[in-house]
Design an enzyme around this catalytic site. Structure first.
Site, PDB file in Angstrom:
ATOM      1  N   TYR A 184       9.119  17.707  -4.939  1.00 41.90           N
ATOM      2  CA  TYR A 184       8.569  16.352  -4.817  1.00 41.90           C
ATOM      3  C   TYR A 184       7.451  16.318  -3.778  1.00 41.90           C
ATOM      4  CZ  TYR A 184       8.695  11.275  -3.856  1.00 41.90           C
ATOM      5  OH  TYR A 184       8.384   9.947  -3.664  1.00 41.90           O
ATOM      6  N   THR A 186       4.476   9.851  -9.181  1.00 41.84           N
ATOM      7  CA  THR A 186       5.567  10.817  -9.183  1.00 41.84           C
ATOM      8  C   THR A 186       6.919  10.146  -9.411  1.00 41.84           C
ATOM      9  OG1 THR A 186       4.305  12.200  -7.647  1.00 41.84           O
ATOM     10  CG2 THR A 186       6.653  12.678  -7.861  1.00 41.84           C
ATOM     11  N   GLU A 187       7.099   8.961  -8.859  1.00 37.66           N
ATOM     12  CA  GLU A 187       8.378   8.269  -8.976  1.00 37.66           C
ATOM     13  C   GLU A 187       8.619   7.703 -10.376  1.00 37.66           C
ATOM     14  OE1 GLU A 187      10.917   7.818  -7.005  1.00 37.66           O
ATOM     15  OE2 GLU A 187      10.172   8.700  -5.144  1.00 37.66           O
ATOM     16  N   SER A 188       7.613   7.045 -10.947  1.00 36.90           N
ATOM     17  CA  SER A 188       7.844   6.321 -12.203  1.00 36.90           C
ATOM     18  C   SER A 188       6.780   6.529 -13.261  1.00 36.90           C
ATOM     19  CB  SER A 188       7.925   4.817 -11.909  1.00 36.90           C
ATOM     20  OG  SER A 188       6.650   4.328 -11.491  1.00 36.90           O
ATOM     21  N   VAL A 192       2.678   8.399  -4.957  1.00 29.48           N
ATOM     22  CA  VAL A 192       4.127   8.178  -4.911  1.00 29.48           C
ATOM     23  C   VAL A 192       4.567   7.470  -6.191  1.00 29.48           C
ATOM     24  CG1 VAL A 192       5.974   6.864  -3.788  1.00 29.48           C
ATOM     25  CG2 VAL A 192       4.381   8.210  -2.405  1.00 29.48           C
TER      26      VAL A 192
END
Length: 229
Positions: free
Chosen positions: A202, A115-117, A112
């Site tokens: 996502y 993928t997020e940051s 997570v």
């Protein structure tokens, strides 16, 4: 007549275009400039009045006023594996501690964050989600995250939110991920992963990464078996 700054920006854009042309495609975001040009980026952060963009082959800095927005894009150069590697171990201890405390598989938290940051604690999205796990202001406040840029607080708050989503969807990792991306209200409205390209991509990306790192995809939450469509 093009000024010195304009020539510098054009040179950087030309360099980026050359690097992009030499590489295969993967996934990322793009920065939209006032000129209408789009720059594929793998991460970005604001430093004073400049925005530092990580692009295939290196980084570039542009005045914040020159950038209209950062928006999701389906493709970027696969050279980002060199420029912007996944977790190099800096946050492994924090991720493991949050995983144990909240009963979540640490690989799920790690993916997570990736993928997020892309493991950038200073990342800020166009929706004002901040930090490693891209917490929105409301979620940060709800989980008592005072400093969203602090890796310890951000990971703990994001992990607690992810755990609550896993509980809400009875261990269904895909629905929890969809809710993390699009919001639980949207998932509830569709009673499934919302049919939005960004959300579908996502969920698909994270599930694929989990499958690649494990023989079996983790259940996500202790006590709840993972369920698939």
């Amino acid at each position: 007549m093009v000024g010195h700054i304009g020539r510098k920006v054009l040179s950087l854009l030309n360099l980026f275009a050359l690097l992009t042309a030499l590489a295969p495609l993967a996934r990322a975001n793009y920065a939209v400039l006032r000129s209408g040009a789009r720059i594929h980026v793998t991460s970005y952060e604001t430093v004073s009045d400049q925005m530092r963009l990580t692009v295939p082959g290196g980084t570039m800095e542009l005045p914040v006023d020159n950038i209209v927005s950062i928006e999701p894009e389906d493709t970027f150069s696969a050279n980002t594996a060199i420029v912007a590697p996944l977790n190099d171990g800096r946050y492994s201890t924090l991720i493991r501690a949050a995983a144990v405390k909240n009963g979540i598989d640490e690989k799920l938290i790690e993916q997570v964050i990736a993928t997020e940051s892309n493991f950038n604690p200073r990342a800020v999205s166009r929706k004002l989600a901040v930090g490693l796990m891209q917490l929105l202001p409301g979620n940060a406040a709800h989980y008592s995250v005072v400093n969203v840029y602090d890796p310890t607080e951000n990971i703990e708050g994001g992990t607690r939110y992810l755990r609550d989503l896993l509980v809400r969807y009875r261990g269904n990792v895909q629905l929890a991920l969809a809710a993390y991306n699009a919001g639980p209200g949207t998932v509830d409205r569709y009673s499934a992963i919302p049919p939005f390209p960004e959300t579908l991509s996502y969920v698909r990306r994270i599930m694929a990464k989990l499958a690649a790192t494990r023989e079996n995809i983790p259940s996500g939450l202790t006590g709840y078996p993972n369920r698939f469509y």
